[in-house]
Motif scaffolding. Structure first.
Motif, mmCIF file in Angstrom:
data_model
loop_
_atom_site.group_PDB
_atom_site.id
_atom_site.type_symbol
_atom_site.label_atom_id
_atom_site.label_comp_id
_atom_site.label_asym_id
_atom_site.label_seq_id
_atom_site.Cartn_x
_atom_site.Cartn_y
_atom_site.Cartn_z
ATOM 1 N N THR A 76 0.967 -1.161 0.032
ATOM 2 C CA THR A 76 0.067 0.072 0.067
ATOM 3 C C THR A 76 0.766 1.082 -0.017
ATOM 4 O O THR A 76 0.517 2.243 -0.230
ATOM 5 C CB THR A 76 -1.028 -0.183 0.987
ATOM 6 N N ASP A 77 1.973 1.170 0.495
ATOM 7 C CA ASP A 77 3.111 2.224 0.412
ATOM 8 C C ASP A 77 3.880 2.335 -0.984
ATOM 9 O O ASP A 77 4.874 3.173 -1.002
ATOM 10 C CB ASP A 77 4.058 2.203 1.500
ATOM 11 N N ASP A 78 3.494 1.664 -1.978
ATOM 12 C CA ASP A 78 4.118 1.627 -3.303
ATOM 13 C C ASP A 78 4.015 3.280 -3.767
ATOM 14 O O ASP A 78 3.229 3.770 -3.836
ATOM 15 C CB ASP A 78 3.447 0.760 -4.181
ATOM 16 N N GLU A 79 4.997 3.587 -4.334
ATOM 17 C CA GLU A 79 5.275 5.069 -4.894
ATOM 18 C C GLU A 79 4.289 5.251 -5.663
ATOM 19 O O GLU A 79 3.732 6.303 -5.886
ATOM 20 C CB GLU A 79 6.639 5.198 -5.358
ATOM 21 N N LYS A 80 4.201 4.396 -6.727
ATOM 22 C CA LYS A 80 3.284 4.900 -7.815
ATOM 23 C C LYS A 80 1.607 4.763 -7.270
ATOM 24 O O LYS A 80 0.935 5.397 -7.814
ATOM 25 C CB LYS A 80 3.471 3.641 -9.000
ATOM 26 N N VAL A 81 1.508 3.796 -6.357
ATOM 27 C CA VAL A 81 -0.006 3.667 -5.810
ATOM 28 C C VAL A 81 -0.396 5.122 -5.080
ATOM 29 O O VAL A 81 -1.295 5.570 -5.231
ATOM 30 C CB VAL A 81 0.188 2.499 -4.813
ATOM 31 N N ASN A 82 0.868 5.315 -4.110
ATOM 32 C CA ASN A 82 0.433 6.754 -3.795
ATOM 33 C C ASN A 82 0.379 7.961 -4.553
ATOM 34 O O ASN A 82 -0.578 8.894 -4.356
ATOM 35 C CB ASN A 82 1.675 7.041 -2.695
ATOM 36 N N LYS A 83 1.150 7.763 -5.477
ATOM 37 C CA LYS A 83 1.036 8.969 -6.507
ATOM 38 C C LYS A 83 -0.477 9.008 -7.256
ATOM 39 O O LYS A 83 -0.975 9.993 -7.556
ATOM 40 C CB LYS A 83 1.884 8.893 -7.627
ATOM 41 N N ALA A 84 -0.920 7.705 -7.597
ATOM 42 C CA ALA A 84 -2.218 7.638 -8.211
ATOM 43 C C ALA A 84 -3.116 8.301 -7.026
ATOM 44 O O ALA A 84 -4.359 8.710 -7.655
ATOM 45 C CB ALA A 84 -2.458 6.335 -8.589
ATOM 46 N N CYS A 85 -3.188 8.018 -5.892
ATOM 47 C CA CYS A 85 -4.146 7.992 -5.070
ATOM 48 C C CYS A 85 -4.409 9.536 -4.817
ATOM 49 O O CYS A 85 -5.480 10.222 -4.471
ATOM 50 C CB CYS A 85 -3.768 7.609 -3.449
ATOM 51 N N ASN A 86 -3.270 10.483 -5.115
ATOM 52 C CA ASN A 86 -3.223 11.961 -4.651
ATOM 53 C C ASN A 86 -3.626 12.543 -6.246
ATOM 54 O O ASN A 86 -3.494 13.813 -6.085
ATOM 55 C CB ASN A 86 -1.988 12.430 -4.475
ATOM 56 N N LEU A 87 -4.039 12.072 -7.348
ATOM 57 C CA LEU A 87 -4.432 12.804 -8.280
ATOM 58 C C LEU A 87 -5.831 13.590 -8.009
ATOM 59 O O LEU A 87 -6.708 13.114 -7.352
ATOM 60 C CB LEU A 87 -4.799 11.469 -9.637
ATOM 61 N N ASP A 88 -5.910 14.584 -8.736
ATOM 62 C CA ASP A 88 -7.025 15.610 -8.352
ATOM 63 C C ASP A 88 -8.468 15.257 -8.899
ATOM 64 O O ASP A 88 -9.101 15.520 -8.226
ATOM 65 C CB ASP A 88 -6.767 16.753 -9.374
ATOM 66 N N PHE A 89 -8.631 14.155 -9.555
ATOM 67 C CA PHE A 89 -9.845 13.656 -9.887
ATOM 68 C C PHE A 89 -10.261 12.698 -8.990
ATOM 69 O O PHE A 89 -11.489 12.210 -9.229
ATOM 70 C CB PHE A 89 -9.998 13.216 -11.584
ATOM 71 N N ILE A 90 -9.596 12.171 -8.155
ATOM 72 C CA ILE A 90 -9.895 11.105 -7.188
ATOM 73 C C ILE A 90 -10.684 11.763 -5.899
ATOM 74 O O ILE A 90 -10.007 12.418 -5.294
ATOM 75 C CB ILE A 90 -8.902 10.269 -6.915
ATOM 76 N N ASP A 91 -11.965 11.444 -5.786
ATOM 77 C CA ASP A 91 -12.487 11.876 -4.621
ATOM 78 C C ASP A 91 -12.373 11.078 -3.277
ATOM 79 O O ASP A 91 -11.814 11.483 -2.284
ATOM 80 C CB ASP A 91 -13.940 12.117 -4.813
ATOM 81 N N ILE A 92 -12.450 9.492 -3.760
ATOM 82 C CA ILE A 92 -11.996 8.743 -2.502
ATOM 83 C C ILE A 92 -11.165 7.509 -3.104
ATOM 84 O O ILE A 92 -11.693 7.162 -3.952
ATOM 85 C CB ILE A 92 -13.484 8.242 -1.859
ATOM 86 N N CYS A 93 -10.524 7.143 -2.339
ATOM 87 C CA CYS A 93 -9.465 6.265 -2.733
ATOM 88 C C CYS A 93 -9.205 5.232 -1.439
ATOM 89 O O CYS A 93 -8.832 5.681 -0.304
ATOM 90 C CB CYS A 93 -7.850 6.702 -3.107
ATOM 91 N N THR A 94 -9.666 3.945 -1.453
ATOM 92 C CA THR A 94 -9.448 3.193 -0.498
ATOM 93 C C THR A 94 -8.756 1.675 -0.692
ATOM 94 O O THR A 94 -8.653 1.416 -1.957
ATOM 95 C CB THR A 94 -10.704 2.715 0.181
ATOM 96 N N PHE A 95 -8.056 1.113 0.281
ATOM 97 C CA PHE A 95 -7.511 -0.172 -0.256
ATOM 98 C C PHE A 95 -8.352 -1.297 0.453
ATOM 99 O O PHE A 95 -8.924 -1.088 1.484
ATOM 100 C CB PHE A 95 -6.017 -0.403 0.415
ATOM 101 N N THR A 96 -8.436 -2.304 -0.287
ATOM 102 C CA THR A 96 -9.402 -3.582 0.114
ATOM 103 C C THR A 96 -8.379 -4.660 -0.122
ATOM 104 O O THR A 96 -7.385 -4.921 -1.158
ATOM 105 C CB THR A 96 -10.483 -3.818 -0.687
#
Length: 412
Positions: A76-96
């Motif tokens: 969950t702390d992968d660099e690409k994953v964290n970058k994707a979570c912070n994109l402007d068009f994302i309202d909610i991002c959760t891990f399952t």
């Protein structure tokens, strides 16, 4: 006005000396009309069921889901994953995290799928719309862990919405051998309580197999601390789903796969597409048979208009022009039948949408009472093009017949 079209139109609507020609022409129009009507209605029914099933999944499946291409789990702390979570068009991002587990209650046991989710999961999807019972969506508190079962799984376990005793979850440990003397030591185990509610998606895949628990508990049971099997995303209102998917794929690279709801349920919707295609091809074949009536009508018309063909030839019309008159007549018959069938089909679908005349039955075992239907502009265009193409191909052989007929008439 185009000369062949002008003459063909006059031939089509003028009263024939032999009434049987009018009858055969009317039968040809009616056949094409019924085939067009059946095509648009059938495609609309498949559209309706497709949208109905999609609406059932939307309260459980996220708008976009990111999974690893090569592995089942990712950090969950992968660099690409964290970058994707912070994109402007994302309202909610959760891990399952999803994994198989053994669910036990008293003497009953059942293999199930645990889905560990974060606290914001109920904001990500409309899970609260699926809950049955007097309880609320709750996965943990200071005292214990909770689990929300599918309604089908609850029936299999025979435990009720609010079990009197806790349920047990067991997952094999990731490392170590199974101890034959003490098999229980080879499993990570945890007790969960029901918050007094179950979910009902109306799909066996979820209702009969899934238990929703907290993500930390799922990571503990599977020895996957700091890992997840998917990242689920809700977009900001109004943002294009297709554009968001492309941007996420460019950020995450080939190591991850971005799925919309159709890809998340690819097997289900692939069946719908296949059934729709088979129905379309089957009805197109029936349309082709109906179009062959046009040939009989045109041959009889050529016989009746034999003197007209000689007169047109003496006035300077070449054989190609006279041939196009009869072909155009056949296409006009097809066009009238196609448009009539489409108009009637659209009216029938709209009436079904509003009043639900055709029901699925009175047993009450269906999700909806009447056949769901939905008209797509692409289907209307598809049916119209199909009718015109099939009609043209079916009347095309009339050209050689017309040339031979004209030649024989000239010989007379």
């Amino acid at each position: 006005m185009n000369f062949p079209f002008f003459i063909a139109r006059r031939y089509l609507f003028a009263k024939k000396s032999h009434n049987v020609i009018n009858v055969i022409s009317a039968i040809s129009v009616a056949g094409i009309m019924l085939a067009s009507f059946a095509l648009i209605c059938t495609l609309s029914v498949f559209n309706g069921f497709h949208e109905l099933v999609e609406s059932l999944f939307k309260d459980f499946d996220p708008e976009l889901k990111v999974v690893s291409t090569d592995h089942k789990f990712f950090k969950t702390d992968d660099e690409k994953v964290n970058k994707a979570c912070n994109l402007d068009f994302i309202d909610i991002c959760t891990f399952t995290l999803e994994e198989q587990a053994l669910l036990s209650y008293k003497s009953k046991q059942q293999i199930c799928m645990i889905k560990g989710v974060e606290d914001s999961y109920h904001d990500l999807v409309g899970i609260e719309n699926l809950l049955k019972g007097s309880g609320i969506f709750m996965l943990q508190d200071e005292v214990c862990n909770y689990g929300i079962m599918g309604i089908g799984l609850m029936n299999k376990m025979d435990c009720g919405v609010k079990p009197a005793y806790p349920l047990r979850l067991a997952v094999p440990k990731k490392q170590g051998n199974i101890s034959l003397s003490n098999p229980a030591a080879s499993f990570n185990q945890a007790s969960i309580y029901s918050p007094g509610t179950v979910f009902c998606v109306e799909q066996e895949k979820y209702d009969d197999n899934y238990v929703i628990i907290s993500l930390p508990l799922a990571q503990q049971l599977t020895d996957r601390e700091g890992e997840a099997s998917a990242m689920e995303i809700k977009l900001t209102d109004g943002y294009s789903l297709r554009k968001a998917r492309r941007e996420l794929e460019s950020v995450l690279g080939p190591e991850f796969k971005v799925q919309d709801r159709l890809l998340q349920q690819q097997d289900v919707f692939k069946v719908f597409k296949l059934e729709k295609l088979i129905s379309y091809l089957f009805l197109t074949f029936i349309l082709l048979i109906a179009c062959f009536n046009i040939i009989g009508s045109l041959i009889m018309l050529m016989v009746e208009k034999q003197q007209d063909s000689k007169l047109l030839g003496s006035m300077g019309a070449d054989k190609k022009t006279i041939e196009r008159i009869f072909i155009t007549n056949g296409i006009l018959i097809s066009l009238i039948g196609a448009v009539s069938g489409l108009v009637l089909g659209v009216i029938a679908v709209l009436l079904q949408q509003k009043f639900g005349f055709i029901s699925l039955g009175s047993s009450g075992s269906f999700i909806v009472d009447a056949y769901p239907v939905s008209i797509h502009a692409t289907d209307i265009i598809l049916v119209l093009v199909t009718v015109l193409v099939v009609s043209f191909l079916s009347v095309r052989p009339i050209g050689p017949i017309a040339r031979r007929f004209i030649r024989d008439s000239d010989g007379d």
